[in-house]
Design a protein around this motif. Structure first.
Motif, PDB file in Angstrom:
ATOM      1  N   SER A   1       0.836  -1.206   0.000  1.00  6.72           N
ATOM      2  CA  SER A   1       0.000   0.000   0.000  1.00  6.72           C
ATOM      3  C   SER A   1       0.869   1.254   0.000  1.00  6.72           C
ATOM      4  O   SER A   1       1.963   1.263   0.564  1.00  6.72           O
ATOM      5  N   ILE A   2       0.326   2.295  -0.615  1.00 10.53           N
ATOM      6  CA  ILE A   2       1.039   3.579  -0.673  1.00 10.53           C
ATOM      7  C   ILE A   2       0.071   4.678  -0.242  1.00 10.53           C
ATOM      8  O   ILE A   2      -1.110   4.641  -0.612  1.00 10.53           O
ATOM      9  N   LEU A   3       0.560   5.627   0.563  1.00 10.30           N
ATOM     10  CA  LEU A   3      -0.275   6.770   0.957  1.00 10.30           C
ATOM     11  C   LEU A   3      -0.101   7.857  -0.117  1.00 10.30           C
ATOM     12  O   LEU A   3       1.032   8.182  -0.483  1.00 10.30           O
ATOM     13  N   SER A   4      -1.216   8.355  -0.612  1.00  9.67           N
ATOM     14  CA  SER A   4      -1.123   9.362  -1.674  1.00  9.67           C
ATOM     15  C   SER A   4      -1.884  10.615  -1.257  1.00  9.67           C
ATOM     16  O   SER A   4      -2.684  10.592  -0.326  1.00  9.67           O
ATOM     17  N   THR A   5      -1.610  11.703  -1.969  1.00  7.75           N
ATOM     18  CA  THR A   5      -2.358  12.931  -1.748  1.00  7.75           C
ATOM     19  C   THR A   5      -2.458  13.670  -3.073  1.00  7.75           C
ATOM     20  O   THR A   5      -1.951  13.206  -4.091  1.00  7.75           O
ATOM     21  N   GLU A   6      -3.116  14.824  -3.030  1.00 11.34           N
ATOM     22  CA  GLU A   6      -3.365  15.573  -4.262  1.00 11.34           C
ATOM     23  C   GLU A   6      -2.342  16.709  -4.409  1.00 11.34           C
ATOM     24  O   GLU A   6      -2.019  17.366  -3.430  1.00 11.34           O
ATOM     25  N   ALA A   7      -1.851  16.909  -5.618  1.00 19.03           N
ATOM     26  CA  ALA A   7      -1.017  18.093  -5.895  1.00 19.03           C
ATOM     27  C   ALA A   7      -1.660  18.817  -7.068  1.00 19.03           C
ATOM     28  O   ALA A   7      -2.572  18.275  -7.692  1.00 19.03           O
ATOM     29  N   ASN A   8      -1.212  20.033  -7.361  1.00 18.68           N
ATOM     30  CA  ASN A   8      -1.784  20.658  -8.551  1.00 18.68           C
ATOM     31  C   ASN A   8      -0.969  20.274  -9.784  1.00 18.68           C
ATOM     32  O   ASN A   8       0.149  19.766  -9.680  1.00 18.68           O
ATOM     33  N   LYS A   9      -1.578  20.529 -10.945  1.00 17.12           N
ATOM     34  CA  LYS A   9      -1.008  20.058 -12.207  1.00 17.12           C
ATOM     35  C   LYS A   9       0.414  20.585 -12.437  1.00 17.12           C
ATOM     36  O   LYS A   9       1.286  19.880 -12.934  1.00 17.12           O
ATOM     37  N   LYS A  10       0.637  21.856 -12.018  1.00 19.39           N
ATOM     38  CA  LYS A  10       1.938  22.479 -12.283  1.00 19.39           C
ATOM     39  C   LYS A  10       3.063  21.858 -11.455  1.00 19.39           C
ATOM     40  O   LYS A  10       4.206  21.828 -11.871  1.00 19.39           O
ATOM     41  N   GLN A  11       2.709  21.391 -10.255  1.00 21.06           N
ATOM     42  CA  GLN A  11       3.766  20.924  -9.344  1.00 21.06           C
ATOM     43  C   GLN A  11       3.900  19.409  -9.283  1.00 21.06           C
ATOM     44  O   GLN A  11       4.898  18.910  -8.772  1.00 21.06           O
ATOM     45  N   ALA A  12       2.888  18.689  -9.812  1.00 21.05           N
ATOM     46  CA  ALA A  12       2.863  17.232  -9.612  1.00 21.05           C
ATOM     47  C   ALA A  12       4.137  16.550 -10.112  1.00 21.05           C
ATOM     48  O   ALA A  12       4.602  15.569  -9.525  1.00 21.05           O
ATOM     49  N   HIS A  13       4.742  17.115 -11.168  1.00 22.29           N
ATOM     50  CA  HIS A  13       5.919  16.457 -11.752  1.00 22.29           C
ATOM     51  C   HIS A  13       7.137  16.462 -10.823  1.00 22.29           C
ATOM     52  O   HIS A  13       8.127  15.792 -11.081  1.00 22.29           O
ATOM     53  N   ASN A  14       7.062  17.217  -9.712  1.00 24.04           N
ATOM     54  CA  ASN A  14       8.179  17.206  -8.741  1.00 24.04           C
ATOM     55  C   ASN A  14       8.120  15.993  -7.823  1.00 24.04           C
ATOM     56  O   ASN A  14       8.999  15.807  -6.980  1.00 24.04           O
ATOM     57  N   PHE A  15       7.061  15.211  -7.946  1.00 26.91           N
ATOM     58  CA  PHE A  15       6.855  14.092  -7.016  1.00 26.91           C
ATOM     59  C   PHE A  15       6.678  12.799  -7.824  1.00 26.91           C
ATOM     60  O   PHE A  15       6.626  12.828  -9.051  1.00 26.91           O
ATOM     61  N   GLY A  16       6.564  11.684  -7.113  1.00 27.05           N
ATOM     62  CA  GLY A  16       6.155  10.448  -7.771  1.00 27.05           C
ATOM     63  C   GLY A  16       4.662  10.552  -8.040  1.00 27.05           C
ATOM     64  O   GLY A  16       3.908  10.957  -7.157  1.00 27.05           O
ATOM     65  N   CYS A  17       4.230  10.237  -9.257  1.00 28.42           N
ATOM     66  CA  CYS A  17       2.806  10.377  -9.608  1.00 28.42           C
ATOM     67  C   CYS A  17       2.206   9.005  -9.879  1.00 28.42           C
ATOM     68  O   CYS A  17       2.856   8.137 -10.463  1.00 28.42           O
ATOM     69  N   LEU A  18       0.958   8.840  -9.480  1.00 27.57           N
ATOM     70  CA  LEU A  18       0.338   7.539  -9.701  1.00 27.57           C
ATOM     71  C   LEU A  18      -1.075   7.666 -10.250  1.00 27.57           C
ATOM     72  O   LEU A  18      -1.761   8.651 -10.008  1.00 27.57           O
ATOM     73  N   VAL A  19      -1.460   6.635 -10.990  1.00 29.88           N
ATOM     74  CA  VAL A  19      -2.820   6.560 -11.516  1.00 29.88           C
ATOM     75  C   VAL A  19      -3.443   5.326 -10.897  1.00 29.88           C
ATOM     76  O   VAL A  19      -2.854   4.243 -10.919  1.00 29.88           O
ATOM     77  N   GLU A  20      -4.631   5.522 -10.290  1.00 30.29           N
ATOM     78  CA  GLU A  20      -5.255   4.370  -9.638  1.00 30.29           C
ATOM     79  C   GLU A  20      -6.640   4.087 -10.217  1.00 30.29           C
ATOM     80  O   GLU A  20      -7.261   4.981 -10.799  1.00 30.29           O
ATOM     81  N   ASP A  21      -7.101   2.863 -10.031  1.00 27.04           N
ATOM     82  CA  ASP A  21      -8.472   2.519 -10.390  1.00 27.04           C
ATOM     83  C   ASP A  21      -9.373   3.135  -9.312  1.00 27.04           C
ATOM     84  O   ASP A  21      -9.197   2.834  -8.126  1.00 27.04           O
ATOM     85  N   PRO A  22     -10.306   4.041  -9.693  1.00 30.77           N
ATOM     86  CA  PRO A  22     -11.072   4.764  -8.656  1.00 30.77           C
ATOM     87  C   PRO A  22     -11.919   3.844  -7.785  1.00 30.77           C
ATOM     88  O   PRO A  22     -12.255   4.204  -6.661  1.00 30.77           O
ATOM     89  N   GLU A  23     -12.261   2.668  -8.289  1.00 35.39           N
ATOM     90  CA  GLU A  23     -13.104   1.786  -7.456  1.00 35.39           C
ATOM     91  C   GLU A  23     -12.284   0.866  -6.562  1.00 35.39           C
ATOM     92  O   GLU A  23     -12.519   0.773  -5.370  1.00 35.39           O
ATOM     93  N   THR A  24     -11.290   0.207  -7.142  1.00 33.51           N
ATOM     94  CA  THR A  24     -10.535  -0.776  -6.338  1.00 33.51           C
ATOM     95  C   THR A  24      -9.337  -0.131  -5.635  1.00 33.51           C
ATOM     96  O   THR A  24      -8.772  -0.714  -4.723  1.00 33.51           O
ATOM     97  N   HIS A  25      -8.926   1.067  -6.084  1.00 31.52           N
ATOM     98  CA  HIS A  25      -7.727   1.768  -5.600  1.00 31.52           C
ATOM     99  C   HIS A  25      -6.433   1.055  -5.964  1.00 31.52           C
ATOM    100  O   HIS A  25      -5.373   1.350  -5.416  1.00 31.52           O
ATOM    101  N   LYS A  26      -6.532   0.106  -6.897  1.00 29.42           N
ATOM    102  CA  LYS A  26      -5.301  -0.541  -7.360  1.00 29.42           C
ATOM    103  C   LYS A  26      -4.504   0.473  -8.184  1.00 29.42           C
ATOM    104  O   LYS A  26      -5.069   1.193  -9.007  1.00 29.42           O
ATOM    105  N   VAL A  27      -3.196   0.553  -7.929  1.00 27.95           N
ATOM    106  CA  VAL A  27      -2.369   1.492  -8.697  1.00 27.95           C
ATOM    107  C   VAL A  27      -2.089   0.866 -10.066  1.00 27.95           C
ATOM    108  O   VAL A  27      -1.554  -0.242 -10.162  1.00 27.95           O
ATOM    109  N   LEU A  28      -2.479   1.611 -11.116  1.00 26.98           N
ATOM    110  CA  LEU A  28      -2.333   1.071 -12.465  1.00 26.98           C
ATOM    111  C   LEU A  28      -1.012   1.500 -13.088  1.00 26.98           C
ATOM    112  O   LEU A  28      -0.479   0.835 -13.974  1.00 26.98           O
TER     113      LEU A  28
END
Ligand code: GTP
Length: 419
Positions: A138-165
């Motif tokens: 499991s990974i703890l995630s949070t929201e960043a804005n579009k301009k700054q997100a590239h400074n961090f690790g970014c992830l895309v998840e399945d909104p229902e299962t929360h599996k990181v795709l």
């Protein structure tokens, strides 16, 4: 049973935190009056099944680190150990190197926290979430804005299962506004198997061509999280509470403000109150019990005052961290600054930095982890930092500057690094 591992890095890390990190390991820097890692330990301690906390880094064991560990063990009544890497093993290599120590006692999972973050971590809920996906990670995630997100690790998840795709560390093009908080729960056997394969690949690369890096080095983002996402065994738990990375000293002031604000809920007793014979307090202020503050001084909002600090009559301090033993003489004014250990600020002097706040007009904006210099080669406006033992004469203005330790400043400076 659960264990926690805190990755504290080492002396070559924390370069954007100089000159403060020259004196003290960055994880021991006080935010809200207590070392950064103290807050991590306090957060971990809320997990009822937690049996041990292991700090992994490549700092030489020092008196300050040993003392900190001893005190924290006693205060939180939990075993805490420091395991030192023989050389920097990257953001995850130490976990594999000390896998036997982590796996000892057969924990169902282990929590990993980066030391260079600060937040109101929902760790108990995170552990519950992890348990729903038994055998996975499991990974703890949070929201960043579009301009700054590239400074961090970014992830895309399945909104229902929360599996990181999909997971990309500091992507060059936009991937997602959901970012990695630097907190994970791993299942030991599966993680160590994956890391073993990464190291095998490093050895293989080394046999084929000169391998620049350390073969035992493992990168958390690229080697571990991206692979776990590809194999479908990583799940994301999104937190909406306060979270910030602490890369540069400017972000320490932002973190300090948020930690003091958290004290309203967690430790109201730590917040200074107005009262007869007391200094005038505006907003959130922490004052160490050994500090001596003149009743005509005005402190706050968002000020932390370390041990044995002396603040004279009529002094004004806001948005500032005063480290142990600093002396502010009468009527000086300190704004947006970190005043180093045993510094002395003369009468009627002014030490002032620039606000490094996230843009209030942009949702999910975070403080920038900018480098010291802009593209034009000039010092980026930031907070003013005085290293240890700096003395500033009376009636001097120091603005937007970084002053290295042991300097005596008898004149005013603006936008300078004083070496
Ligand atoms: P930047 O954004 O460039 O600072 O990189 P990052 O966030 O990907 O990684 P960073 O270097 O900040 O490290 C993340 C965490 O791992 C921090 O808590 C560091 O203290 C820790 N860390 C980094 N390198 C090492 C290492 O070689 N050994 C150990 N034990 N910890 C490390």
């Amino acid at each position: 049973m659960i264990k926690a591992v805190i990755l504290i890095g080492g002396p070559m890390k924390g370069t954007r935190f100089r000159p403060l990190s020259l004196e003290l390991p960055k994880p021991l820097f006080p935010i809200g009056g207590f070392p950064v890692v103290y807050h991590h330990i306090e957060a971990c301690k809320k997990i009822p099944e937690l049996k041990e906390i292991i700090l992994i880094g490549f700092y030489q064991s020092s008196e300050s680190l040993s003392k900190f560990i001893l005190n924290a063990q006693q205060q939180f009544n939990i075993p805490i150990r420091y395991l030192q890497e023989f050389q920097p093993l990257g953001t995850a290599g130490g976990i594999y190197h000390f896998r036997d120590q982590i796996a000892m006692g057969d924990p169902e999972g282990f929590l990993v926290l980066n030391a260079d973050i600060m937040g109101d971590y929902p760790l108990v809920e995170f552990v519950e979430f992890h348990r729903k996906h038994l055998g996975e990670h499991s990974i703890l995630s949070t929201e960043a804005n579009k301009k700054q997100a590239h400074n961090f690790g970014c992830l895309v998840e399945d909104p229902e299962t929360h599996k990181v795709l999909h997971y990309v560390e500091k992507p060059e093009t936009f991937v997602s506004e959901t970012i990695n908080c630097g907190i994970y729960i791993f299942s030991p056997a599966a993680l160590f198997k994956l890391m073993g394969e990464v190291i095998q690949r490093n050895y293989h690369k080394m046999s084929e061509e000169p391998f620049a890096g350390n073969v035992e080095s493992v990168r958390m983002g690229e080697d571990v999280l991206a692979t776990l996402a590809n194999s479908g065994s990583l799940y994301a738990f999104k937190s909406s509470s306060f979270w910030s990375s602490i890369k540069n000293a400017g972000s320490a002031i932002y973190a300090n403000r948020n930690v003091l604000s958290m004290y309203h809920k967690t430790h109201p007793d730590l917040l200074a109150q107005n009262g007869k014979g007391q200094p005038h307090i505006r907003g959130d202020v922490y004052i160490h019990s050994s500090a001596v503050v003149h009743p005509t001084a005005v402190l706050g909002p968002n000020v932390s005052v370390g041990s044995n600090v002396v603040i004279g009559a009529g002094a004004r301090v806001r948005e500032t961290i005063l480290l142990d033993g600093a002396e502010l003489k009468d009527h000086c004014c300190i704004l947006y600054s970190i005043i180093g250990w045993n510094c002395s600020i003369g009468m009627w002097s002014r030490v002032e930095g620039s606000r490094c706040d996230p843009n209030p007009n942009e949702e999910f904006s975070r403080p920038d982890g900018e480098s010291l210099f802009g593209d034009d080669g000039k010092l980026t406006p930031s907070i003013t930092i005085l290293g240890r033992n700096v003395t500033i004469s009376g009636e001097v203005i120091v603005r937007n500057s970084i002053v290295l330790p042991h300097k005596d400043l008898g004149q005013s400076y603006k936008n300078e690094i004083i070496l």
